[in-house]
Design an enzyme around this catalytic site. Structure first.
Site, PDB file in Angstrom:
ATOM      1  N   ASP A 141       4.384   1.907  17.690  1.00 54.19           N
ATOM      2  CA  ASP A 141       3.641   1.462  16.521  1.00 54.19           C
ATOM      3  C   ASP A 141       2.364   2.292  16.435  1.00 54.19           C
ATOM      4  O   ASP A 141       1.655   2.439  17.436  1.00 54.19           O
ATOM      5  CB  ASP A 141       3.304  -0.026  16.649  1.00 54.19           C
ATOM      6  CG  ASP A 141       2.691  -0.588  15.385  1.00 54.19           C
ATOM      7  OD1 ASP A 141       3.449  -0.859  14.436  1.00 54.19           O
ATOM      8  OD2 ASP A 141       1.453  -0.750  15.347  1.00 54.19           O
ATOM      9  N   ASN A 196      -4.293   3.794   5.521  1.00 47.76           N
ATOM     10  CA  ASN A 196      -3.895   3.587   4.125  1.00 47.76           C
ATOM     11  C   ASN A 196      -5.017   2.994   3.290  1.00 47.76           C
ATOM     12  O   ASN A 196      -5.256   3.430   2.163  1.00 47.76           O
ATOM     13  CB  ASN A 196      -2.663   2.670   4.049  1.00 47.76           C
ATOM     14  CG  ASN A 196      -1.366   3.405   4.241  1.00 47.76           C
ATOM     15  OD1 ASN A 196      -1.284   4.610   4.066  1.00 47.76           O
ATOM     16  ND2 ASN A 196      -0.336   2.676   4.614  1.00 47.76           N
ATOM     17  N   HIS A 251      -2.524   6.131   0.420  1.00 46.24           N
ATOM     18  CA  HIS A 251      -1.156   6.228   0.928  1.00 46.24           C
ATOM     19  C   HIS A 251      -0.713   7.669   1.156  1.00 46.24           C
ATOM     20  O   HIS A 251       0.144   7.919   2.003  1.00 46.24           O
ATOM     21  CB  HIS A 251      -0.201   5.489  -0.013  1.00 46.24           C
ATOM     22  CG  HIS A 251      -0.383   4.004   0.057  1.00 46.24           C
ATOM     23  ND1 HIS A 251       0.108   3.247   1.090  1.00 46.24           N
ATOM     24  CD2 HIS A 251      -1.036   3.151  -0.770  1.00 46.24           C
ATOM     25  CE1 HIS A 251      -0.228   1.986   0.902  1.00 46.24           C
ATOM     26  NE2 HIS A 251      -0.921   1.896  -0.226  1.00 46.24           N
ATOM     27  N   ASP A 284       1.039   8.706   4.473  1.00 50.51           N
ATOM     28  CA  ASP A 284       2.328   9.409   4.516  1.00 50.51           C
ATOM     29  C   ASP A 284       2.235  10.669   5.375  1.00 50.51           C
ATOM     30  O   ASP A 284       3.165  10.983   6.128  1.00 50.51           O
ATOM     31  CB  ASP A 284       2.786   9.777   3.104  1.00 50.51           C
ATOM     32  CG  ASP A 284       3.248   8.570   2.293  1.00 50.51           C
ATOM     33  OD1 ASP A 284       3.361   7.461   2.860  1.00 50.51           O
ATOM     34  OD2 ASP A 284       3.479   8.753   1.074  1.00 50.51           O
ATOM     35  N   GLU A 295       5.025   1.518   9.865  1.00 48.89           N
ATOM     36  CA  GLU A 295       4.446   2.463  10.822  1.00 48.89           C
ATOM     37  C   GLU A 295       5.089   2.336  12.200  1.00 48.89           C
ATOM     38  O   GLU A 295       4.522   2.768  13.199  1.00 48.89           O
ATOM     39  CB  GLU A 295       2.930   2.260  10.919  1.00 48.89           C
ATOM     40  CG  GLU A 295       2.496   0.997  11.610  1.00 48.89           C
ATOM     41  CD  GLU A 295       2.395  -0.231  10.706  1.00 48.89           C
ATOM     42  OE1 GLU A 295       1.841  -1.245  11.162  1.00 48.89           O
ATOM     43  OE2 GLU A 295       2.862  -0.201   9.561  1.00 48.89           O
TER      44      GLU A 295
END
Length: 193
Positions: A59, A67, A72, A76, A102
């Protein structure tokens, strides 16, 4: 001749659709669906050969803040960079997967728990040393490692996922940027908290 060409084109389209259905479009890694299909085959092979099989759940630490603060697009970019770091640090035959959001998973055939922890440490270092954070510094991951036990494949996989998840949450609770191996208590409870 036209019929043969049409059949070949149709087969190519079906092959591309099949690949798309099993691949995460952002990272290019296998997706959860592909993981579940491959896991069954890996478990069957391990049961036949007696070879160990391990699972890592990763994680990205504090990903929501990336974010929220940078957008975003930045998130990404981090996801793609983590996927690239995973690909670069695993062995041929390992299965890296974008589990969702994630989270990532790696299925490790022929790997016992101590070897899985050693590989997880390499993955953790590869991300920390190779993935820049949008605010400067580095991205980190927390990782839980578990072995897959014998028994019916679905039950063995479900138990390993719960156990690896419990180890992952211990890594997060212990300060993040850590690897935690499944404990005997996790094995005894199937990872239930």
């Amino acid at each position: 001749m036209l019929l043969l060409r049409a059949v070949a084109e149709r087969d190519n389209v079906y092959a591309r659709l099949d690949a798309l259905a099993r691949t995460d479009p952002l990272t290019g890694l296998a997706n959860r669906r592909a993981f579940l299909e491959h896991a069954q085959a890996f478990l069957s092979a391990a049961a036949r050969s007696g070879a160990p099989l391990a699972l890592l759940l990763l994680d990205i630490d504090r990903f929501k803040a990336v974010n929220d603060r940078f957008g975003h697009g930045a998130g990404d970019a981090v996801l793609r960079a983590v996927a690239a770091a995973l690909r670069g640090a695993i062995r041929v035959g390992d299965l890296p997967v974008r589990w969702g959001g994630e989270e990532f998973a790696v299925l490790l055939p022929g790997t016992d728990l101590p070897a899985a922890v050693a590989l997880a440490e390499r993955l953790r270092a590869a991300v920390r040393d190779g993935v820049p954070h949008p605010a400067g510094g580095r991205v980190t991951v927390s990782i839980g490692a578990a072995r897959l036990g014998l028994g019916p494949p679905d039950a063995a996989l479900d138990a390993a996922l719960r156990i690896a998840d419990a180890a992952l949450y211990r890594a997060k609770a212990s300060g993040r940027d850590r690897v935690e191996a499944a404990s005997e208590a996790d094995d005894a409870t199937g990872g239930k908290r």
